[in-house]
Design an enzyme around this catalytic site. Structure first.
Site, PDB file in Angstrom:
ATOM      1  CB  ILE A  93     -78.354 -14.784 -49.842  1.00 15.72           C
ATOM      2  CG1 ILE A  93     -79.176 -16.049 -49.561  1.00 15.72           C
ATOM      3  CG2 ILE A  93     -76.870 -15.052 -49.640  1.00 15.72           C
ATOM      4  CD1 ILE A  93     -78.942 -17.176 -50.539  1.00 15.72           C
ATOM      5  CG  HIS A 110     -81.379 -21.915 -39.748  1.00 15.61           C
ATOM      6  ND1 HIS A 110     -81.844 -21.564 -41.006  1.00 15.61           N
ATOM      7  CD2 HIS A 110     -81.340 -23.267 -39.731  1.00 15.61           C
ATOM      8  CE1 HIS A 110     -82.056 -22.662 -41.703  1.00 15.61           C
ATOM      9  NE2 HIS A 110     -81.752 -23.704 -40.955  1.00 15.61           N
ATOM     10  CD  GLU A 175     -87.221 -19.693 -34.908  1.00 13.51           C
ATOM     11  OE1 GLU A 175     -87.036 -18.579 -35.405  1.00 13.51           O
ATOM     12  OE2 GLU A 175     -87.812 -20.604 -35.510  1.00 13.51           O
TER      13      GLU A 175
END
Ligand code: GRF
Length: 215
Positions: A93, A110, A175
């Site tokens: 993160i 995502h 994706e």
């Protein structure tokens, strides 16, 4: 058109990184990947980047304070002259201090239709929830988790026979289309962020280019 200098951060197999690299080469997206960096020295994606002759950096995070690791990643990106950061399966993160260095220039992919199913194992979350449609999202990274303004989404129907793995495989194929599409649009079309919305100008009478990009 000037090529945007892209840095890719990855932690694993790097298939989205390869999709970006391939699309940049094939489709002439005005970008060049100037650095592929990873917190996992043995990430397969990093090995592929080396094979492709790209500059790479392995910056292991183990035994290092979060801030210190992030500072090292930032230094590597800045030394490579990176203007845009693409997260491609980067399992760390990023702090707000990192994100502000590249305002609206950090992208993430995502494997769900955000804002549904943020966080880990998004495909499994979607499958267990019983949704009939899932997909993937490319978004600008803000200070939250998978929460920034959405750039591109692609849908994937959930089939009766699906397992989390089979669903994840079909989402991954989307994706690989969505990420290059998002990067290309951001680099070649005028756009603004209004509230949470990324707005591409519908009528574009001016030639697309760096000068017409919103900041
Ligand atoms: C992808 O599913 C991506 O959406 C998520 O992590 C996975 C990375 O896969 N953020 P890969 O390393 O790009 O193959």
């Amino acid at each position: 058109m000037k090529r945007a200098k892209v840095g890719v951060l990855l932690s694993g197999r790097g298939s989205n990184f390869l999709a970006l690299h391939g699309a940049i080469e094939r489709r002439g997206i005005p970008a060049s990947i100037v650095l592929a960096a990873s917190n996992q020295a043995d990430a397969p994606g990093l090995a592929r980047a080396r094979e492709l002759g790209l500059a790479t950096a392995a910056i292991p995070h183990r035994g290092m304070a979060r801030g210190e690791h992030e500072a090292q990643v930032l230094k590597a990106l800045q030394e490579a002259g990176v203007e845009w950061v693409c997260l491609a399966g980067y399992m760390r993160i990023l702090s707000p201090a990192f994100v502000v260095v590249f305002p609206r220039r950090v992208l993430n992919i995502h494997p769900s239709l955000l804002p549904a199913f943020p966080g880990l194992d998004a495909q499994g979350q979607a499958w267990r929830h019983g949704v009939k449609v899932s997909g993937c999202t490319v978004h600008l990274v803000d200070e939250g988790l998978d929460s920034g303004p959405i750039v591109v989404q692609r849908t994937v129907p959930v089939q009766e026979a699906d397992t989390p793995e089979s669903l994840a495989g079909r989402i991954l194929a989307e994706e690989h289309r969505a990420y290059p599409e998002a990067l290309e649009r951001l680099l070649t079309e005028p756009w603004t962020v209004e509230g949470r919305r990324v707005r591409f100008s519908e009528v574009d009478s001016e030639p697309a280019g760096a000068g017409s990009r919103a900041s």
